[in-house]
Each structure stands twice: as C-alpha cells, then as structure tokens.
Design an enzyme around this catalytic site. Structure first.
Site, short mmCIF file in Angstrom:
data_model
loop_
_atom_site.label_atom_id
_atom_site.label_comp_id
_atom_site.label_asym_id
_atom_site.label_seq_id
_atom_site.Cartn_x
_atom_site.Cartn_y
_atom_site.Cartn_z
CG HIS A 219 -2.03 1.09 0.99
ND1 HIS A 219 -3.12 0.91 0.17
CD2 HIS A 219 -2.13 2.36 1.45
CE1 HIS A 219 -3.85 2.01 0.14
NE2 HIS A 219 -3.27 2.90 0.91
CE1 TYR A 223 -1.92 7.62 -0.23
CE2 TYR A 223 -1.55 5.43 0.66
CZ TYR A 223 -2.40 6.49 0.38
OH TYR A 223 -3.73 6.40 0.69
CG HIS A 370 -9.04 1.85 -7.09
ND1 HIS A 370 -9.45 3.12 -6.71
CD2 HIS A 370 -7.96 1.56 -6.32
CE1 HIS A 370 -8.65 3.56 -5.75
NE2 HIS A 370 -7.74 2.64 -5.50
CG PHE A 371 -4.71 -0.76 -8.86
CD1 PHE A 371 -4.61 -0.01 -7.71
CD2 PHE A 371 -4.57 -2.14 -8.77
CE1 PHE A 371 -4.38 -0.60 -6.48
CE2 PHE A 371 -4.34 -2.74 -7.53
CZ PHE A 371 -4.25 -1.97 -6.39
CG HIS A 372 -5.99 0.60 -15.30
ND1 HIS A 372 -6.02 -0.64 -14.71
CD2 HIS A 372 -5.09 0.48 -16.33
CE1 HIS A 372 -5.20 -1.47 -15.34
NE2 HIS A 372 -4.62 -0.81 -16.32
NE ARG A 435 -6.90 -7.58 -9.02
CZ ARG A 435 -6.11 -6.94 -8.14
NH1 ARG A 435 -6.38 -7.01 -6.85
NH2 ARG A 435 -5.10 -6.25 -8.56
NE ARG A 436 -3.94 -10.56 -9.34
CZ ARG A 436 -4.47 -10.42 -8.14
NH1 ARG A 436 -5.53 -11.13 -7.80
NH2 ARG A 436 -3.92 -9.61 -7.25
#
Length: 548
Positions: A219, A223, A370-372, A435-436
């Site tokens: 995580h 950041y 979300h990551f994208h 996912r994946r």
C-alpha cells in the site's frame, strides 16, 4: 534561471530512458491483455496470457514508477539543494546500475515464462529465484539512490543551519523515507521466504505471513507513486500558471501525514483473508480512512492557488478563475486531468478499504479499474506533464508549440481511452467479473458472455490508450533529440507573501520517525505474532498448494 547540474542531469535522464522504455513495452502487453480478454484475439508464438499480464504489471507498476520517481527526485534535489558532490553522484550511478541489473534479470525470467507470477508475485505462485533476486536488487538500488539524495539534503542543512529546507527537497526526503521503511517488508519476504523456497532450500513457506509482509509494502507503494505527482502539483503547477504556493506549512504537513498513514494500513488489502483477527483489520481500515485528510488538504491548497491566480488576472464570481487557467499548456493540462481523475479514484479507494463494501468488489476487475484511475491516470498523466518540462530542461532543448500540441493530443487520447476502459472495468467488477482472468476460458456461460461484452469496451479503450502511448513516446523522443536547443525552466514556485511561517517542528524528522515506528508497531506486531504462533509453518490454509 537556476538549472540542474549537467552531470546530475545525465543521471536523471538515465532513469527517464528506462521509464519510457518500460511504458512502451508494458503498454503493449496491456493492449494484448485486453484484446485476449475480449475473446477476439489469441496470443501468437505460444506466449501465455499470464506472461503478458506479469510483464504489464511489473513494468508499469514497479519499473516505470520507480525509475521516474528516482529520476525526478535526483533532479529535484539538485535543483533546490545544489549539485551533488562527485562521491554522491558516483553513489547514485551505482544505485541506478544495481536497479537496472535487477530489472533486466527479472524481465528475462518473465520473458522465458519462468516468472508468470503477476505484479504481486504472491505465493503459492512460484517464480525462478533469479526473478526474486532481480526484485531485491531493484529495492537495494533504490535505497542507494535515496541515500545519495539524503546526503545532499543533509549537506544543505549543514551549510544553512537554522533555515527552513527547500520544500521540494523536503518532499523528496519524506517520500524516500516512506519508501525505505516500506520496502523492508518486500525485501524480507523476498530474501527470507521466496528465494530460499524457489531454490529448494526450504520445502514450505508461510503464505499468510508472506502476503502480510507484501501488503506492508504494497500500500505504501501506491503513495510512492503518488507523492511525486503531489510534488508537481504543489511546486511546479503554481509556477506554470503564474501563481504561488498557497502555504508551505500546509504542504509539509500533508506530506508528513502521508508518511505516517501510508504504511500501517496494508491489512485493508487482506480483509477477506482468514488468520488475521477482525480487530486488527478494523484498526487498519480506520487508519486508512485518515489518508483522506492530506488528500483534502492538497485539494484545498491547489484550488486556493488556482483561484488566487485567477483573481489576479481579473476573474469574477465563484468559478470565474476557471477560464483563466492555461488550458493550452500540456504541462498544466495533463496534471490537471490527473487531479480530476483522483476524485472518482479516491472515492473508489474508500470503497476498496471499507470493511463491508470490500466484500462486493474484492478480487474483481473493479479493483483493476481503480488502479487505472489512480496510478494509470492521476499519477501517469502528472508524470507525463512533468516530463514535458523536465526532459527538455535536462537535455537543453525547448518544448515548442508543435510538440506541446502533440503532447496535448496524447493526453486527451489517454483520458478518453481510460474513461472507456476503466469505466468498463468498474461496471464489470460490480457484476462479479474476476480480475487477472482471461474470460474466454470460462466457456459459453451466460455470466462469461456478459463479462466479455464489457471486455470488448475495455479492448476499445485499451487500443486508444496504446495509440496515446505512441504519441507520448513521440513527444519524449522529440524532447530528447530533435527539439530546438534552448532553455526550458524547471518550475519551482515561491510561497505566497501572506502565508504563515513554517513551524520548525515540521522539519524534525526524529519526531515523525518515532511516531511512524510507533504506528507500525501498533498496527503489525500482534497480527504478525498471531500469524507465526497460530499457523504451522507452510500450512496457513493452503497445505496442498505449497508443498514441493
């Protein structure tokens, strides 16, 4: 005009070369993924789906971000604290080459299909030991680069006793401190679990412990991607629009809060896993929600800067300042789009970390969407915007109007492609699409057909994104070798005259370091003791998967 030292510029540029090569190869693999998942395309030459998935995740999630951040950090400290000494610079080159050797080793194993273990390289998936050794070298090299930057920062403090340190270099130190502390978890799981296991020195490893140590790092990694973008927003964007930093103290406090709240929150990625007591999951969810505070502080500071500058230019009314922003400047436009994307991205992050809502979207392609939105839009678009002034500054060239228009085109294409692709991912995730996964392998079930219909939209978005990558690479090539010679500014804004004086407590790394360690001890000591004491080594719920 204050410039980055030419010798320091070569080191920073070396990182940019690797970062944008990773962008091209990782982007190509991302395109192949969405085409395969659409059910309309098969990979040639026996290439495996999870092989390209691993290349995409590792190159864009680890290589692009780490190299860009370290290259930007190197230039930022040189710009604001002065040129590195020969010894410091030599240390930086050693770190760069160790990272590059590690990256090459890991990449070769993935290309040989010996390490198709995804971006997270979770056990019980097992890679060749050279892949894990490569990851470890990337971490060690980054530590050496952080040491180089820290030595120059300490030298500045010694030469300027009693003065407030340059804000940009202070931010670099915060990000490096967070990265160094967080990567201890990644180094531990690679060196003491995954490498001995993959070589065959041990028969079994503790799966839950390895995942917990990974997310102790994982995580904070988010950041580490994000804070260089925040540096650009706080420091460069005000200068580009002709304004000033709203508050030096507010910016430093926001970064300190990110430091304190970035690491003791990793268990919120493990809310569905057994073996961790619900109390500790809840505690880390609460700590995660506090990260909203520095994000809101940043939004307030930035939009205050925008409004003050707009009013200087004669803007009237509540939103009159909006039309006075330099929308035709790619150095501003792309990071601004990234800021806007962080609003739904942050809202999705709240869903991911919420104790109840996570049950709906956990391990679905919603998380990928979300990551994208966060990493691949907020962070990457800001990186692009920064590259459009950083690279010509380092190469002694100019960002011409023609190249600027090309850069704007790339940014708009990226935004359109991401809205289509990430939007389809979010919607498909709400319908349970995992996912994946390659959905074409699920057969002709009604659910799989529904997932694939959304995946066609993802393929359309992914194709537009790859075209955007080609345009951006074209911009970078021009700025490296073909743009006219000249001087491009490394924009560092001044603090507004009316801003409050920065309290020296914000400069006291000892105080914040002690608080950080205390939070980590509180958040992780008992869960890790419970995992070790209650889980027989190598079982942890998966004994049939990890025995050799």
């Amino acid at each position: 005009m204050t410039k980055v030292d030419r010798k320091d510029a070569k080191l920073a540029l070396a990182h940019m070369y690797v970062a944008f090569i990773a962008l091209f190869i990782g982007g190509l693999c991302g395109l192949l993924q969405v085409l395969v998942r659409s059910g309309k395309f098969e990979l040639p030459w026996g290439i495996g789906y999870y092989q390209v998935l691993t290349v995409h995740g590792v190159l864009l999630g680890l290589v692009l971000t780490t190299y860009f951040a370290m290259g930007f950090h190197t230039a930022a400290v040189s710009r604001t604290c002065g040129a590195y000494t020969d010894g410091q610079r030599k240390l930086g080159w050693i770190g760069f080459w160790i990272m590059t050797i590690g990256t090459t080793a890991a990449a070769i194993m993935v290309l040989l299909n010996e390490a198709s273990v995804l971006f997270t390289f979770y056990a019980p998936l097992q890679a060749h030991w050279i892949f894990y050794a490569g990851i470890a070298l990337v971490v060690v090299g980054s530590w050496i680069l952080a040491l180089m930057q820290g030595l120059r920062f300490a030298q500045w403090k010694k030469e300027n006793k009693g003065q407030v340190t340059p804000l940009l270099s202070f931010m670099v130190m915060i990000n490096n401190l967070m990265w160094t502390v967080a990567t201890i978890g990644a180094a531990a799981v690679v060196l003491f679990q995954l490498i001995p296991w993959s070589i065959g020195w041990v028969e079994r490893i503790d799966i839950l412990l390895s995942r917990t140590l990974f997310w102790y790092f994982g995580h904070a990694l988010v950041y580490f991607w994000l804070l260089p973008a925040y540096m650009v927003w706080y420091i460069a964007i005000p200068k580009i629009i002709g304004g000033k930093i709203f508050s030096d103290a507010l910016a430093r406090l926001a970064f300190i809060l990110f430091l304190l709240l970035s690491i003791p929150v990793g268990i919120h990625h493990q809310l569905t896993e057994p073996g961790i007591d619900a109390f500790w999951k809840f505690l880390q969810v609460v700590l995660t929600m506090f990260v909203v505070v520095p994000s809101l502080m940043t939004a307030f500071s930035l939009f205050a800067t925008f409004e003050l500058r707009g009013r200087e230019l004669g803007a009237k009314g509540i939103f009159g300042w909006f039309k006075n922003l330099p929308w035709n400047d790619s150095r501003f436009l792309l990071p601004f789009i990234g800021m806007v994307a962080f609003i739904p991205g942050g809202a999705g992050g709240i869903v991911n970390a919420s104790y109840q809502m996570n049950q709906l979207i956990h391990n679905t392609i919603w998380v990928t969407g979300h990551f994208h939105l966060t990493a691949a839009t907020t962070v990457v678009l800001t990186y692009f915007g920064a590259a459009f002034w950083l690279i010509p500054h380092l190469t002694g060239r100019k960002l011409t109007q023609r190249i600027n228009h090309m850069a704007i085109t790339g940014g708009i294409l990226w935004s359109i492609g991401m809205v289509i692709m990430s939007g389809a991912m979010h919607i498909a995730g709400l319908f349970g699409a995992p996912r994946r996964s390659d959905y074409s392998t699920y057969g002709g079930s009604e659910q799989a057909v529904e997932w694939i219909s959304y995946q066609v939209a993802q393929a359309v978005g992914g194709t537009i994104l790859f075209v955007a990558i080609l345009v951006i690479i074209g911009v970078v090539i021009n700025l490296l070798w073909y743009a006219p010679k000249g001087d491009e500014e490394f924009p560092v804004a001044e603090v507004a005259e009316g801003a409050a004086k920065t309290p020296m407590i914000l400069e006291n790394f000892k105080v914040w370091g002690v608080i950080l360690v205390a939070l980590i001890i509180i958040a992780y000591t008992v869960p890790i003791i419970d995992i070790i004491s209650n889980s027989p080594l190598g079982s942890v719920g998966y004994p049939h998967l990890i025995g050799r």
